[in-house]
Design a protein around this motif. Structure first.
Motif, PDB file in Angstrom:
ATOM      1  N   ARG A  58      36.544  41.729  26.892  1.00 28.83           N
ATOM      2  CA  ARG A  58      36.582  42.860  26.415  1.00 28.83           C
ATOM      3  C   ARG A  58      35.454  43.973  27.117  1.00 28.83           C
ATOM      4  NH1 ARG A  58      33.465  45.304  22.269  1.00 28.83           N
ATOM      5  NH2 ARG A  58      32.609  43.322  21.854  1.00 28.83           N
ATOM      6  N   HIS A  59      34.231  43.339  27.332  1.00 25.69           N
ATOM      7  CA  HIS A  59      33.273  44.294  27.885  1.00 25.69           C
ATOM      8  C   HIS A  59      33.589  44.299  29.556  1.00 25.69           C
ATOM      9  CE1 HIS A  59      30.569  43.642  24.820  1.00 25.69           C
ATOM     10  NE2 HIS A  59      30.830  42.223  24.705  1.00 25.69           N
ATOM     11  N   ILE A  60      34.257  43.612  30.156  1.00 30.66           N
ATOM     12  CA  ILE A  60      34.606  43.805  31.559  1.00 30.66           C
ATOM     13  C   ILE A  60      35.588  44.666  31.580  1.00 30.66           C
ATOM     14  CG2 ILE A  60      35.640  42.499  33.723  1.00 30.66           C
ATOM     15  CD1 ILE A  60      34.175  39.939  32.662  1.00 30.66           C
ATOM     16  N   VAL A  61      36.601  44.784  30.620  1.00 33.03           N
ATOM     17  CA  VAL A  61      37.685  45.838  30.801  1.00 33.03           C
ATOM     18  C   VAL A  61      37.077  46.978  30.546  1.00 33.03           C
ATOM     19  CG1 VAL A  61      39.562  46.493  29.348  1.00 33.03           C
ATOM     20  CG2 VAL A  61      39.538  44.064  29.913  1.00 33.03           C
ATOM     21  N   HIS A  62      36.222  47.147  29.572  1.00 30.30           N
ATOM     22  CA  HIS A  62      35.581  48.416  29.299  1.00 30.30           C
ATOM     23  C   HIS A  62      34.922  49.031  30.760  1.00 30.30           C
ATOM     24  CE1 HIS A  62      33.164  51.728  27.390  1.00 30.30           C
ATOM     25  NE2 HIS A  62      32.272  51.167  28.012  1.00 30.30           N
ATOM     26  N   VAL A  81      44.856  46.075  32.321  1.00 27.95           N
ATOM     27  CA  VAL A  81      43.315  45.648  32.893  1.00 27.95           C
ATOM     28  C   VAL A  81      42.972  44.653  31.916  1.00 27.95           C
ATOM     29  CG1 VAL A  81      41.051  46.115  33.219  1.00 27.95           C
ATOM     30  CG2 VAL A  81      42.798  48.067  33.522  1.00 27.95           C
ATOM     31  N   THR A  82      43.463  44.433  30.853  1.00 28.78           N
ATOM     32  CA  THR A  82      43.063  43.145  29.951  1.00 28.78           C
ATOM     33  C   THR A  82      43.593  41.790  30.474  1.00 28.78           C
ATOM     34  OG1 THR A  82      42.380  44.429  28.074  1.00 28.78           O
ATOM     35  CG2 THR A  82      42.900  41.998  27.642  1.00 28.78           C
ATOM     36  N   ALA A  83      45.078  42.048  30.628  1.00 28.90           N
ATOM     37  CA  ALA A  83      45.632  40.878  31.532  1.00 28.90           C
ATOM     38  C   ALA A  83      45.228  40.406  32.765  1.00 28.90           C
ATOM     39  CB  ALA A  83      47.063  41.171  31.373  1.00 28.90           C
ATOM     40  N   GLY A  84      44.866  41.540  33.665  1.00 27.51           N
ATOM     41  CA  GLY A  84      44.418  41.157  34.820  1.00 27.51           C
ATOM     42  C   GLY A  84      43.019  40.565  34.705  1.00 27.51           C
ATOM     43  N   VAL A 106      27.510  42.572  27.963  1.00 31.39           N
ATOM     44  CA  VAL A 106      27.462  42.834  29.562  1.00 31.39           C
ATOM     45  C   VAL A 106      27.303  44.228  30.140  1.00 31.39           C
ATOM     46  CG1 VAL A 106      29.563  42.557  31.425  1.00 31.39           C
ATOM     47  CG2 VAL A 106      29.238  40.844  29.407  1.00 31.39           C
ATOM     48  N   VAL A 107      26.529  44.341  30.921  1.00 31.02           N
ATOM     49  CA  VAL A 107      26.016  45.603  31.406  1.00 31.02           C
ATOM     50  C   VAL A 107      26.477  45.859  33.057  1.00 31.02           C
ATOM     51  CG1 VAL A 107      24.085  45.689  29.792  1.00 31.02           C
ATOM     52  CG2 VAL A 107      23.575  44.970  31.998  1.00 31.02           C
ATOM     53  N   ALA A 108      26.646  44.598  33.740  1.00 30.83           N
ATOM     54  CA  ALA A 108      27.356  45.052  34.916  1.00 30.83           C
ATOM     55  C   ALA A 108      28.086  43.704  35.399  1.00 30.83           C
ATOM     56  CB  ALA A 108      25.766  44.829  35.814  1.00 30.83           C
ATOM     57  N   GLN A 109      29.070  44.009  36.336  1.00 30.01           N
ATOM     58  CA  GLN A 109      30.133  43.187  36.657  1.00 30.01           C
ATOM     59  C   GLN A 109      30.389  43.211  38.330  1.00 30.01           C
ATOM     60  OE1 GLN A 109      34.217  43.547  35.969  1.00 30.01           O
ATOM     61  NE2 GLN A 109      34.128  45.911  36.127  1.00 30.01           N
ATOM     62  N   MET A 110      30.721  41.949  38.656  1.00 32.99           N
ATOM     63  CA  MET A 110      31.329  42.048  40.365  1.00 32.99           C
ATOM     64  C   MET A 110      32.381  40.774  40.379  1.00 32.99           C
ATOM     65  SD  MET A 110      29.201  41.415  43.776  1.00 32.99           S
ATOM     66  CE  MET A 110      28.917  39.726  43.395  1.00 32.99           C
ATOM     67  N   GLN A 111      33.279  41.372  40.980  1.00 33.95           N
ATOM     68  CA  GLN A 111      34.510  40.202  40.846  1.00 33.95           C
ATOM     69  C   GLN A 111      34.544  39.905  42.353  1.00 33.95           C
ATOM     70  OE1 GLN A 111      37.881  41.827  38.717  1.00 33.95           O
ATOM     71  NE2 GLN A 111      36.723  42.385  37.145  1.00 33.95           N
ATOM     72  N   VAL A 112      35.118  38.571  42.461  1.00 36.86           N
ATOM     73  CA  VAL A 112      35.139  38.158  43.972  1.00 36.86           C
ATOM     74  C   VAL A 112      36.587  37.647  43.785  1.00 36.86           C
ATOM     75  CG1 VAL A 112      34.357  36.198  45.486  1.00 36.86           C
ATOM     76  CG2 VAL A 112      32.776  37.515  44.237  1.00 36.86           C
ATOM     77  N   ILE A 113      37.407  37.907  45.252  1.00 38.29           N
ATOM     78  CA  ILE A 113      38.546  37.278  45.238  1.00 38.29           C
ATOM     79  C   ILE A 113      38.841  36.639  46.690  1.00 38.29           C
ATOM     80  CG2 ILE A 113      39.790  38.861  43.712  1.00 38.29           C
ATOM     81  CD1 ILE A 113      40.926  40.027  46.439  1.00 38.29           C
ATOM     82  N   TYR A 114      39.644  35.703  46.548  1.00 32.01           N
ATOM     83  CA  TYR A 114      39.715  35.006  47.781  1.00 32.01           C
ATOM     84  C   TYR A 114      40.517  35.378  49.103  1.00 32.01           C
ATOM     85  CZ  TYR A 114      37.527  32.058  44.433  1.00 32.01           C
ATOM     86  OH  TYR A 114      36.891  31.566  43.325  1.00 32.01           O
ATOM     87  N   GLU A 115      40.266  35.363  50.424  1.00 28.80           N
ATOM     88  CA  GLU A 115      41.244  35.338  51.351  1.00 28.80           C
ATOM     89  C   GLU A 115      40.928  34.405  52.340  1.00 28.80           C
ATOM     90  OE1 GLU A 115      41.536  38.038  55.430  1.00 28.80           O
ATOM     91  OE2 GLU A 115      40.281  38.746  53.737  1.00 28.80           O
ATOM     92  N   TRP A 116      42.343  33.492  52.665  1.00 32.92           N
ATOM     93  CA  TRP A 116      42.213  32.398  53.443  1.00 32.92           C
ATOM     94  C   TRP A 116      41.788  32.945  55.076  1.00 32.92           C
ATOM     95  CZ3 TRP A 116      40.864  27.560  53.579  1.00 32.92           C
ATOM     96  CH2 TRP A 116      41.086  26.851  54.462  1.00 32.92           C
ATOM     97  N   SER A 117      41.035  32.272  55.621  1.00 31.41           N
ATOM     98  CA  SER A 117      40.768  32.677  57.066  1.00 31.41           C
ATOM     99  C   SER A 117      41.384  31.469  58.124  1.00 31.41           C
ATOM    100  CB  SER A 117      39.316  33.170  57.469  1.00 31.41           C
ATOM    101  OG  SER A 117      39.190  33.111  58.703  1.00 31.41           O
ATOM    102  N   ASP A 118      42.325  31.628  58.655  1.00 32.87           N
ATOM    103  CA  ASP A 118      42.852  30.495  59.647  1.00 32.87           C
ATOM    104  C   ASP A 118      42.044  30.424  60.802  1.00 32.87           C
ATOM    105  OD1 ASP A 118      43.776  33.039  60.496  1.00 32.87           O
ATOM    106  OD2 ASP A 118      45.382  32.401  61.638  1.00 32.87           O
TER     107      ASP A 118
END
Length: 193
Positions: A58-62, A81-84, A106-118
């Motif tokens: 809920r906090h991250i969605v906000h 956004v909630t689903a994501g 929760v007062v701050a957020q940072m998301q990390v996603i992955y990219e494969w490097s061949d």
């Protein structure tokens, strides 16, 4: 404000994912506020950097919706956004989210996603959806989030960490350079959805 970030390649898998209980927590104290604006916000509050849990959704969605509104004047659908956010938190193959908690919120957020490097036979991490609540800005929140993520990335053998921002977001660019990042590429994108 830092940056509006979006994923480039969210389909890549992490090289390894430690269970949440074994991930380190970084506990920091906020520095005293140097300006009158910041002096009004709590400055002796303990700031805890940690991996996001499903209860934080809920906090991250906000914060994510505030980010979209502030940086791109977008009103993102709350259900989307909630689903994501829920999917990112519950499916470690998609990435992970880090948060800063202060006084139980929760007062701050940072998301990390992955990219494969061949080229490197390992992952690159992309920082996305960085946002700090206005009362906690200019206190080093991004630096704390970045340092926490960087330690995990090194521990997991990640080749590098990337982020992108819009060309006119000079504050974000200065922030990223202040933590040791540099710009070597241009990013092109075609929105399909």
């Amino acid at each position: 404000m830092l940056s509006a970030c979006h994923s480039i390649n969210p389909a890549a898998r992490p090289t390894s994912v430690a269970p949440p209980a074994s991930r380190p927590r970084l506990i920091c104290r906020a520095a005293a506020a140097p300006t009158a604006e910041l002096a009004a916000a709590p400055h002796s509050t303990e700031l805890v950097v940690r991996l996001a849990q499903l209860e934080d959704t809920r906090h991250i969605v906000h914060l994510t919706r505030e980010l979209a509104q502030e940086t791109e004047a977008l009103d993102l659908p709350i259900q989307q956004v909630t689903a994501g956010v829920s999917k990112l938190i519950t499916d470690p193959s998609k990435g992970r989210a880090f948060v800063i908690e202060a006084e139980g919120q929760v007062v701050a957020q940072m998301q990390v996603i992955y990219e494969w490097s061949d080229w490197r036979n390992t992952n690159m991490w992309w920082i996305t959806s960085v946002f700090v609540d206005s009362e906690y800005r200019r206190r080093g929140c991004f630096k704390r989030l970045y340092e926490h993520a960087r330690k995990e990335a090194i521990r997991e053998g990640v080749a590098g960490i990337r982020v992108y921002t819009v060309n006119d977001n000079i504050a974000a660019q200065d922030t990223y350079e202040a933590v040791g990042m540099s710009s070597h590429h241009k990013v092109y994108q075609e929105d399909l959805k």
